[in-house]
Structure formats: C-alpha cells, structure tokens
Design an enzyme around this catalytic site. Structure first.
Site, mmCIF file in Angstrom:
data_model
loop_
_atom_site.group_PDB
_atom_site.id
_atom_site.type_symbol
_atom_site.label_atom_id
_atom_site.label_comp_id
_atom_site.label_asym_id
_atom_site.label_seq_id
_atom_site.Cartn_x
_atom_site.Cartn_y
_atom_site.Cartn_z
ATOM 1 N N LYS A 83 -3.264 -23.538 78.958
ATOM 2 C CA LYS A 83 -2.779 -24.828 79.451
ATOM 3 C C LYS A 83 -3.500 -25.162 80.761
ATOM 4 O O LYS A 83 -3.495 -24.361 81.708
ATOM 5 C CB LYS A 83 -1.277 -24.726 79.697
ATOM 6 C CG LYS A 83 -0.510 -25.995 79.423
ATOM 7 C CD LYS A 83 0.977 -25.674 79.485
ATOM 8 C CE LYS A 83 1.825 -26.896 79.364
ATOM 9 N NZ LYS A 83 3.229 -26.596 79.635
HETATM 10 C C1 E4P Z 1 5.377 -29.284 78.930
HETATM 11 O O1 E4P Z 1 4.568 -28.525 78.449
HETATM 12 C C2 E4P Z 1 6.155 -29.010 80.110
HETATM 13 O O2 E4P Z 1 6.354 -27.627 80.192
HETATM 14 C C3 E4P Z 1 7.528 -29.631 80.081
HETATM 15 O O3 E4P Z 1 7.732 -30.358 78.884
HETATM 16 C C4 E4P Z 1 7.902 -30.366 81.306
HETATM 17 O O4 E4P Z 1 9.206 -30.857 81.169
HETATM 18 P P1 E4P Z 1 10.087 -31.338 82.415
HETATM 19 O O5 E4P Z 1 9.536 -32.655 82.887
HETATM 20 O O6 E4P Z 1 11.464 -31.493 81.850
HETATM 21 O O7 E4P Z 1 9.974 -30.262 83.454
#
Ligand code: E4P
Length: 217
Positions: A83
């Site tokens: 990522k």
């Molecule tokens: C995506 O890969 C992120 O880990 C996640 O969806 C972020 O979500 P949040 O905005 O609820 O922290």
C-alpha cells in the site's frame, strides 16, 4: 463485488472469513497501532488465514525507502498488496514495484485525477476514501462514480477499492456504481444483514410453528 475487511484484528477477520465474507484484508498504520501487534507478525498471520490480497502499508515518504519497505513487506507472503500513498514518490514506487510484478494498492485517493495517475503508474487497486470526503461535506460516492467512468472510458484494469466505508448505504451505492471491491470495518459488514422485516417475519414463523406442535428433527 469483492469484500475486503479493513482491520488488523485476527478474531474479527476469522469470524467473517468463516462466513465466507472475506475476499481480502486492508490494513494501515492506524489499524496496526490499534491492534497493538508487530506489523510483520500480524500481517503474516493474516496472510496465512486469507488467500486473497492483504494490503500492508509503507511508512516511508521518499520513493527509495518506499521501494525498500515495499519489497520487505512483499516478502511476507505472495498475497501481499503493497500500500502506497498518492504522492509523486508513492507513484514512482508504484511504477517500480508493479513492474516487478507486485500487487499495489494506492491509498489516500481523494480525486478522479489522482485515480487516473495511479492507473497510469500501474496500480492494481486504487483506494478512494468515501467516508473522509463525506466528513468534509462532499459526496464520497461521486468520486467512485467519476473513477468508474474514467477507468471504463479508457479500459484501465486498476480495480476500484472503495475505502473509508462507514455505512451500509456506502456498500449499496458502491455495488450499484460498480466498484470492484469495498473495504469496510467488520461492524459495517456485519450490519449488512440487518432488516426489521426479516426479524419480524422470523418471529411470526416461529410463533406459528410452535402452534402446530410438530418437529422436523
Ligand atoms: C483503507 O484502506 C483505509 O484503511 C480505510 O478504509 C480508512 O478508513 P477510515 O477513513 O474510516 O479511517
């Protein structure tokens, strides 16, 4: 549409996986912090449980270090998706690592143009953050719509991974628009089943069945 679970909690992943609801897992530095676990150890454990893509995020901000971290994370298991954040350094690392055949999830996407850049850099997944756009009075689903249209216009194979999913309605809308994947916290996936008419209907069937005095087993 594929379901990824947005958590690093092994118990929650196992519970949903036993129900056949887990096509992959996404983590990020905040979720690793919440788990209280070592990133390499917990990611390895998740990869042993789940055969689909498991996203593990780099924490460097310059491309050279991101590439090094990405290579280290990718060694954990063949189903790791590295990522990377949506910065020029992140996209440079995306190009290098995707050319090496690694799965890449480009994260923190908040505009259609950013999603276009990620597709051109060879991302396997693009993660537009729906809930965080809603948080600032924008409509996160509009972004999913725009990216779907742009990727379809040009045939980009990058998968749209609707992220920061906070409500069951986000899931419905993502499915209607044609997002390839949603990633949601376990609580949101579990609440997809809820409907008061299901509960009421079941109560009625059970009450009527009791009146028959019959047994099936
Ligand atoms: C995506 O890969 C992120 O880990 C996640 O969806 C972020 O979500 P949040 O905005 O609820 O922290």
């Amino acid at each position: 549409m594929k379901f990824f679970v947005d958590t690093a909690e092994i118990d929650a992943i196992t519970e949903l996986n036993d129900l056949g609801m887990v096509d992959g897992v996404t983590t990020n530095p905040s979720l690793i912090m919440k788990s209280g676990r070592d990133i390499i150890e917990v990611t390895k454990e998740i990869c042993e449980l789940i055969s689909g893509p498991v996203s593990a995020e780099v924490v460097a901000t310059d491309s050279e270090k991101m590439i090094e971290e990405g290579r280290k994370l990718a060694k954990i298991a063949p189903n790791i998706a590295v990522k990377l954040p949506l910065t020029w350094d992140g996209l440079k690392a995306c190009k290098v690592l995707s050319d090496e055949g690694k799965m890449i999830n480009v994260t923190l996407c908040f505009s259609a143009n950013q999603a276009l850049l990620a597709a051109k850099a060879g991302a396997t997944f693009i993660s537009p953050f729906v809930g965080r756009l809603d948080d600032v009075n924008l409509d996160g689903m509009d972004l999913i719509n725009e990216i779907r249209q742009i990727y379809d216009n040009f045939g980009y194979q990058t998968q749209i991974l609707a992220a920061s999913i906070r409500t069951v309605n986000h899931v419905t809308q993502s499915a209607l628009i044609g997002a390839d994947v949603i990633t949601a916290p376990p609580s949101v996936i579990k609440s997809l089943i809820e409907h008061p008419l299901t509960d009421r209907g079941l109560d009625q069937f059970m009450a009527d069945w009791a009146k028959t005095g019959q047994k099936i087993l």
